[in-house]
Design a protein around this motif. Sequence first.
Motif, mmCIF file in Angstrom:
data_model
loop_
_atom_site.group_PDB
_atom_site.id
_atom_site.type_symbol
_atom_site.label_atom_id
_atom_site.label_comp_id
_atom_site.label_asym_id
_atom_site.label_seq_id
_atom_site.Cartn_x
_atom_site.Cartn_y
_atom_site.Cartn_z
ATOM 1 N N LYS A 249 0.821 -1.212 0.000
ATOM 2 C CA LYS A 249 0.000 0.000 0.000
ATOM 3 C C LYS A 249 0.854 1.261 0.000
ATOM 4 C CE LYS A 249 -3.946 -1.953 2.510
ATOM 5 N NZ LYS A 249 -5.119 -1.368 1.856
ATOM 6 N N CYS B 16 -5.203 0.270 -2.171
ATOM 7 C CA CYS B 16 -5.772 1.433 -1.488
ATOM 8 C C CYS B 16 -4.895 1.773 -0.283
ATOM 9 C CB CYS B 16 -7.176 1.022 -1.030
ATOM 10 S SG CYS B 16 -7.957 2.150 0.117
ATOM 11 N N MET C 3 -5.806 3.072 2.508
ATOM 12 C CA MET C 3 -6.471 2.777 3.783
ATOM 13 C C MET C 3 -6.359 1.270 4.045
ATOM 14 S SD MET C 3 -9.651 5.376 3.253
ATOM 15 C CE MET C 3 -9.641 5.335 1.471
ATOM 16 N N ASP C 4 -6.826 0.839 5.196
ATOM 17 C CA ASP C 4 -6.599 -0.573 5.530
ATOM 18 C C ASP C 4 -7.751 -1.109 6.380
ATOM 19 O OD1 ASP C 4 -5.255 -2.935 5.439
ATOM 20 O OD2 ASP C 4 -3.614 -2.366 6.766
ATOM 21 N N CYS C 5 -8.876 -1.365 5.744
ATOM 22 C CA CYS C 5 -10.024 -1.889 6.485
ATOM 23 C C CYS C 5 -9.801 -3.376 6.755
ATOM 24 C CB CYS C 5 -11.309 -1.696 5.678
ATOM 25 S SG CYS C 5 -11.591 0.034 5.268
ATOM 26 N N TYR D 229 -11.768 -5.780 7.007
ATOM 27 C CA TYR D 229 -12.602 -6.722 6.257
ATOM 28 C C TYR D 229 -12.389 -6.632 4.752
ATOM 29 C CZ TYR D 229 -15.257 -2.358 6.053
ATOM 30 O OH TYR D 229 -15.609 -1.048 5.869
ATOM 31 N N CYS D 230 -11.441 -5.817 4.302
ATOM 32 C CA CYS D 230 -11.321 -5.507 2.865
ATOM 33 C C CYS D 230 -10.962 -6.752 2.039
ATOM 34 C CB CYS D 230 -10.254 -4.434 2.668
ATOM 35 S SG CYS D 230 -10.027 -4.009 0.937
ATOM 36 N N LEU E 194 -9.601 -6.903 -0.717
ATOM 37 C CA LEU E 194 -8.326 -6.780 -1.434
ATOM 38 C C LEU E 194 -7.210 -7.562 -0.740
ATOM 39 C CD1 LEU E 194 -8.383 -2.979 -2.380
ATOM 40 C CD2 LEU E 194 -8.989 -4.936 -3.826
ATOM 41 N N ASP F 266 -10.002 2.703 -3.700
ATOM 42 C CA ASP F 266 -10.862 3.826 -3.328
ATOM 43 C C ASP F 266 -10.763 4.867 -4.452
ATOM 44 O OD1 ASP F 266 -12.114 5.244 -0.625
ATOM 45 O OD2 ASP F 266 -11.164 6.670 -2.003
ATOM 46 N N LYS G 242 -14.073 6.243 0.989
ATOM 47 C CA LYS G 242 -14.207 6.371 2.453
ATOM 48 C C LYS G 242 -13.383 7.565 2.917
ATOM 49 C CE LYS G 242 -15.134 1.698 4.180
ATOM 50 N NZ LYS G 242 -14.437 0.564 3.565
HETATM 51 S S1 SF4 Z 1 -12.507 -1.471 2.017
HETATM 52 FE FE1 SF4 Z 1 -12.244 0.247 0.600
HETATM 53 S S2 SF4 Z 1 -11.382 1.913 1.822
HETATM 54 FE FE2 SF4 Z 1 -11.112 0.025 2.990
HETATM 55 S S3 SF4 Z 1 -9.048 -0.674 2.436
HETATM 56 FE FE3 SF4 Z 1 -10.472 -1.713 1.070
HETATM 57 S S4 SF4 Z 1 -10.577 -0.396 -0.760
HETATM 58 FE FE4 SF4 Z 1 -9.671 0.814 0.902
#
Ligand code: SF4
Length: 365
Positions: free
Chosen positions: A57, A94, A96-98, A100-101, A103, A147, A178
């Motif tokens: 990232k 992305c 950011m680092d959710c 549950y993502c 990716l 994103d 987001k």
């Molecule tokens: S869920 Fe969306 S905002 Fe969050 S890390 Fe994944 S791509 Fe980025």
Amino acid sequence: MRFDLDRVFIENEFRDAPISRRVLNALDSRVAVQYVADGREAAKPDRRQADPFAAGKRRLILMRRRAPFLMACPAGSAQFACCGYLVLTLASNCPMDCSYCFLQEYVADNPGFQIYANYADALDEIDALIRKAPGRHFRVGTGELADSLAFDRLTGLSLDLVDYFSRQRNAVLELKTKTDEIDNLLTADPKGQVLVSWTLSPPAVFASSEHRSAPPAARMEAARRLADAGYGVAFHLDPMIAYPEAERDYAELLDRLFATVNASKIRFISVGGLRMTPGLRRAARRRFPADPMLTGEEVLSPDGRYRTFTALRGRLFDSVSKRIRSQAPGVAVYLCMESAAMSERIFGTRPPDPAKMGEILARGG
Ligand code: SF4
């Protein structure tokens, strides 16, 4: 919002491209820049790092996209209630680092943050699609593998996209984010052809799971400002997570949303539950072992994804859809990646077919 980068890679052929110049002008001068023949090498995981996905990232790569840009939304299939969305892949990963993502699993073998510098080819693909079906309305989104606005401060890509879509009559652009990165958008005139949508989660989910994203209140405020500036706005209550206080928290979130953004300006709200393939669930729990949002009771669904028990998530969907209907009866609501049977249970009707649904949402209800 500012995201930290360790290094920027630029493929040689884009050394003098306008997007490269914009990125270099806006970049913190301490970030190293390297020119490479093939950005795909830089996108591979650096296995020496403790968390190669997180390290990816922080590596921005300006490179050629070698596959088509436009595709049907991967969520779309005969199995699910679906909105006929078309995905335009202008970037991958992305900052950011959710927790549950998806990716974390989907781009695990190529986690470098790729931005496709030949994006003019993407606009040619849309031109070709529109020429083939001049009577249809398309909804095209860039927020599937990245994103849409996270690095807009560096790339300025949103300005080129708004300029292109503002000249279309039967295609709308959906930017999904987001962040509250809207400065570029506020300088442009979308002429009714651009929609910006935000994933919204209660503050408890934001704090626990949505690392480095903008707080929910900041997302709503950004939406209010863009709605006032002539953009369509929409929201995704997706993924909804069934933690103990969820019903109360989602109700409060909706109250806050309708107090901030005039409901008449909201094009739609999509609703979906947390779902994870076994591989994603393993990766997410390994990377975020302390996140309570990842430890709910789930069952393996027929499509191979873990989901919250049907009764529990149905109850959550039901409570938010009733709340939306009572406070904003004119706002379209649909389910994402749920069965037609679930749609029937919540809304009392089966969803329209995907192409029709896409047209309804593209036209704005
Ligand atoms: S869920 Fe969306 S905002 Fe969050 S890390 Fe994944 S791509 Fe980025």
